[in-house]
Design an enzyme around this catalytic site. Sequence first.
Site, PDB file in Angstrom:
ATOM      1  N   ASP A   5       0.816 -44.977 176.339  1.00  0.00           N
ATOM      2  CA  ASP A   5       2.092 -45.052 175.657  1.00  0.00           C
ATOM      3  C   ASP A   5       3.155 -44.775 176.728  1.00  0.00           C
ATOM      4  OD1 ASP A   5       2.895 -41.694 175.503  1.00  0.00           O
ATOM      5  OD2 ASP A   5       0.950 -42.075 175.616  1.00  0.00           O
ATOM      6  N   ASP A  94       6.813 -39.142 165.559  1.00  0.00           N
ATOM      7  CA  ASP A  94       6.599 -38.104 166.578  1.00  0.00           C
ATOM      8  C   ASP A  94       7.387 -36.870 166.453  1.00  0.00           C
ATOM      9  OD1 ASP A  94       5.982 -36.405 168.956  1.00  0.00           O
ATOM     10  OD2 ASP A  94       6.643 -38.134 170.191  1.00  0.00           O
ATOM     11  N   GLU A  96       7.448 -32.889 167.321  1.00  0.00           N
ATOM     12  CA  GLU A  96       6.693 -31.899 168.081  1.00  0.00           C
ATOM     13  C   GLU A  96       7.408 -30.591 168.080  1.00  0.00           C
ATOM     14  OE1 GLU A  96       5.601 -33.621 171.912  1.00  0.00           O
ATOM     15  OE2 GLU A  96       5.830 -35.652 171.178  1.00  0.00           O
TER      16      GLU A  96
END
Length: 169
Positions: A5, A94, A96
Site C-alpha cells: 500500500d 480507512d 482509524e
Amino acid sequence: MLGIDVSEHNGSINWSAVKKAGIEFAIIRSGYGTSHTDNYFKANMEGAIAQGLHIGIYHFSYALNAAGAANEAEFVKKLIAPYKEHIDMPVFFDYEYDTESYARKQGVTLGKTAFNNHAVAFLEVIKKAGYTPGLYYNLDYLNKYVDKSKVGSYVKWFAQYSSKASTTD
C-alpha cells in the site's frame, strides 16, 4: 499475491523496481476527507498501471457523521473514475485513531456505532458505482468496533503488525 500500500508518505516510487521485486498489486491512497487528493495519487496510479499491477484504492476518512462519509465516497468516486478499468481490487474505507482524534477536536465523539455507520455509508456509494467495497481495520478495531452484522459482508483488509497472525477472523 504479494502487494503493497502506498501514499504520498512513500514519496516517489520506482514502479519498475516494485514489479521486479515480485509485487503483484498496489493499494493506492486516493487522499483524505472531501478535498485532499494524495500528492502522489496520479503518479502512483500511472506507475502501477504501466507495470500491469492489480490496483485497489484506500481513502482515509475524517468524516464526522455518516453523511460526511458518503460525501467522501463521492469525492473518491470522481477521483478514481478515469482509472475505473484499471481498478480490479477493492476500494477501501480507512477509519482509524486519527479519524476519532480529529472528530474530538471538532467537538464530536465517535465510536463503534459511528465506525460501522460511516463504513456502510461510504462503502455503499462505492458499491453502487461498480467497485468492490472494502473495509480496513486493525485488531483493536476488530475487537472493539466491528459489527459483523453491519460490515461483515464487505471485503476486509486486516492490518497485521506482527509476523504471527493475531486473529483468524
